[in-house]
Design an enzyme around this catalytic site. Structure first.
Site, PDB file in Angstrom:
ATOM      1  N   GLU A  60     -37.566  -9.803  -4.764  1.00 20.93           N
ATOM      2  CA  GLU A  60     -37.174  -8.855  -4.722  1.00 20.93           C
ATOM      3  C   GLU A  60     -37.571  -7.399  -5.560  1.00 20.93           C
ATOM      4  O   GLU A  60     -37.483  -6.491  -4.944  1.00 20.93           O
ATOM      5  CB  GLU A  60     -35.608  -8.956  -5.527  1.00 20.93           C
ATOM      6  CG  GLU A  60     -34.796  -9.920  -4.415  1.00 20.93           C
ATOM      7  CD  GLU A  60     -35.176 -11.887  -5.123  1.00 20.93           C
ATOM      8  OE1 GLU A  60     -36.041 -12.341  -6.040  1.00 20.93           O
ATOM      9  OE2 GLU A  60     -34.785 -12.289  -3.734  1.00 20.93           O
ATOM     10  N   GLN A  82     -32.407 -11.581   0.613  1.00 24.41           N
ATOM     11  CA  GLN A  82     -31.508 -12.520   1.150  1.00 24.41           C
ATOM     12  C   GLN A  82     -29.934 -12.752   0.806  1.00 24.41           C
ATOM     13  O   GLN A  82     -29.750 -13.768   1.807  1.00 24.41           O
ATOM     14  CB  GLN A  82     -32.676 -14.306   0.844  1.00 24.41           C
ATOM     15  CG  GLN A  82     -32.579 -14.986   1.600  1.00 24.41           C
ATOM     16  CD  GLN A  82     -33.712 -15.961   1.389  1.00 24.41           C
ATOM     17  OE1 GLN A  82     -33.505 -16.869   0.188  1.00 24.41           O
ATOM     18  NE2 GLN A  82     -34.205 -16.387   2.412  1.00 24.41           N
ATOM     19  N   HIS A 129     -25.325 -17.340  -5.133  1.00 24.79           N
ATOM     20  CA  HIS A 129     -25.295 -16.969  -3.765  1.00 24.79           C
ATOM     21  C   HIS A 129     -24.145 -16.134  -3.148  1.00 24.79           C
ATOM     22  O   HIS A 129     -24.437 -15.723  -1.521  1.00 24.79           O
ATOM     23  CB  HIS A 129     -25.895 -17.877  -3.129  1.00 24.79           C
ATOM     24  CG  HIS A 129     -27.272 -18.795  -2.997  1.00 24.79           C
ATOM     25  ND1 HIS A 129     -27.354 -19.643  -4.185  1.00 24.79           N
ATOM     26  CD2 HIS A 129     -28.253 -18.704  -1.790  1.00 24.79           C
ATOM     27  CE1 HIS A 129     -28.572 -19.928  -4.323  1.00 24.79           C
ATOM     28  NE2 HIS A 129     -29.225 -18.938  -3.073  1.00 24.79           N
TER      29      HIS A 129
END
Length: 326
Positions: A60, A82, A129
C-alpha cells in the site's frame, strides 16, 4: 433510470471516468485482469488497456507513492486500497504528503487523487477487513472523505471525486456492494461534494447517519412511523468537511437529534456532529442528543459480528427515548 447495485454503479462511474479523460488511471492490488476482489474494475483493463488499469505489488505504501508521483505529472490517479483496514500502511502518503501538497506549494500544485477502498461489517470478513476507520482520515486537514449510502450517490459522488483537484478518500460500504439496489441515472453526471442529503423527510426527530448506517436509519425510520414518530433521516454523504447548514436546518425543524454510526463511539464522526450541533444550534434542541455507535472495542471476529454491529432496533429504541424526553 436503471435499477443497479451499489457495486455496479461504482463500476459504471469508473468506466465513464476512464472514457472521458485519458489521463485517468486505475491501479491497485488485483484490479487488472481479475477486476478486483469485488469486481469493481471488472472488464476495465480489457477495455482501456494495461497502461491505464493495472496491478501493483502487495504494498500500500508503494501504491500511495505512485499516486503522488503520477499526480505531479498531470495524471488523475484512482488508487485502490483493497480493504480500508490496510490504510495504516499508506497513512504517511495520505496524511503526510497528499493532504499537505496544496498548502506546501502555496496553492500552485494539486493532488487530484482518489483513494478508493471498501469498509464496514456485515459480511463476516477476516480480521482487519471490516474496520470503520473514517475518523482517522477525516481529522486530517486537506483530505476530503466521501461515504455514499446508495447506488445513485455512489456513481455521482465518485465522478465528482475524480474531477476534484483535491485528494479524496472514497469509502465504499462492503455490505452494500450487492445487498442494495436503487435507481441510477444513465450517463455521466456528478453529485455535489460536501453536501448532505435528506434521505427521508420528517418533523419529529432528525436521525443523522452516513455510509452503511443510512440504510439502518431508514429501516428504523419506517418502524418508527408505524409507532407514530415521523423521523427525518439526514445522509451526510461527505463526512469531511461536514455540511453544517443542512444539519442545522433539520435540527431547527425537529428539535430532536439522534446520531448513528457503524464505527466505534470514541472520537467518531458522530461526536463531531454532536459537538457542532451543541455549539451552533443548542437553543433549537428540545432534548439531549442521542447516539448509536459500535462498542469501543476491537472489531470482533466473524462469530461475534452480529452482536457487535448496530441494528435498526437499537436506533428505534434510542429515537423513542429522545422523542419522549421531558
Amino acid at each position: 433510470m436503471a435499477n443497479k447495485t451499489y457495486i455496479a454503479a461504482i463500476q459504471e462511474a469508473l468506466d465513464l471516468a476512464l472514457a472521458k479523460d485519458d489521463n485517468t488511471l486505475i491501479f491497485g492490488e488485483d484490479v487488472g485482469e481479475n477486476g478486483g476482489v469485488f469486481r469493481a474494475t471488472d472488464g476495465l483493463q480489457a477495455k482501456f488497456g494495461e497502461d491505464r488499469v493495472f496491478n501493483t505489488p502487495l504494498a500500500e505504501s508503494g501504491i500511495g507513492g505512485l499516486a503522488m508521483g503520477l499526480a505531479t505529472q498531470n495524471y488523475r490517479p484512482i488508487m485502490e486500497i483493497q480493504f480500508f483496514g490496510f490504510v495504516f500502511e499508506v497513512m504517511d502518503s495520505i496524511a503526510g504528503q497528499m493532504a499537505r501538497t496544496r498548502y506546501r506549494f502555496n496553492n500552485t500544485r494539486n493532488m487530484p487523487i482518489v483513494v478508493r477502498s471498501p469498509y464496514g461489517g456485515g459480511t463476516k470478513t477476516p480480521e482487519m477487513h471490516a474496520d470503520n476507520l473514517e475518523g482517522l482520515v477525516a481529522q486530517v486537514p486537506g483530505i476530503r472523505v466521501v461515504m455514499p449510502a446508495n447506488p445513485a450517490d455512489a456513481k455521482g459522488l465518485l465522478l465528482s471525486s475524480i474531477e476534484s483537484n483535491d485528494p479524496v478518500v472514497f469509502l465504499e460500504n462492503l455490505h452494500l456492494y450487492r445487498s442494495l439496489k436503487g435507481e441510477v441515472p444513465e450517463g455521466y453526471y456528478t453529485t455535489p461534494l460536501d453536501q448532505a442529503a435528506i434521505a427521508r423527510q420528517g418533523d419529529d426527530i432528525s436521525i443523522i447517519a452516513y455510509g452503511g448506517s443510512v440504510p439502518v436509519a431508514l429501516k428504523a425510520a419506517d418502524e418508527l412511523a408505524k409507532q407514530g414518530i415521523n423521523a427525518e433521516v439526514v445522509d451526510l454523504r461527505t463526512v469531511s468537511p461536514i455540511d453544517i447548514k443542512t444539519i442545522g436546518e433539520s435540527v431547527q425543524k425537529t428539535g430532536r437529534v439522534l446520531v448513528v454510526q457503524e464505527a466505534q463511539r470514541m472520537a467518531g464522526i458522530g461526536a463531531t456532529v454532536m459537538a457542532e450541533i451543541s455549539e451552533r444550534f443548542i437553543l433549537s434542541l428540545k432534548a439531549p442528543i442521542g447516539r448509536i455507535a459500535a462498542p469501543d472495542s476491537i472489531y470482533p471476529f466473524a462469530q461475534a459480528e452480529n452482536d457487535w454491529m448496530i441494528k435498526a432496533d437499537d436506533v428505534v429504541e434510542k429515537a423513542k427515548e429522545v422523542v419522549n424526553y421531558d
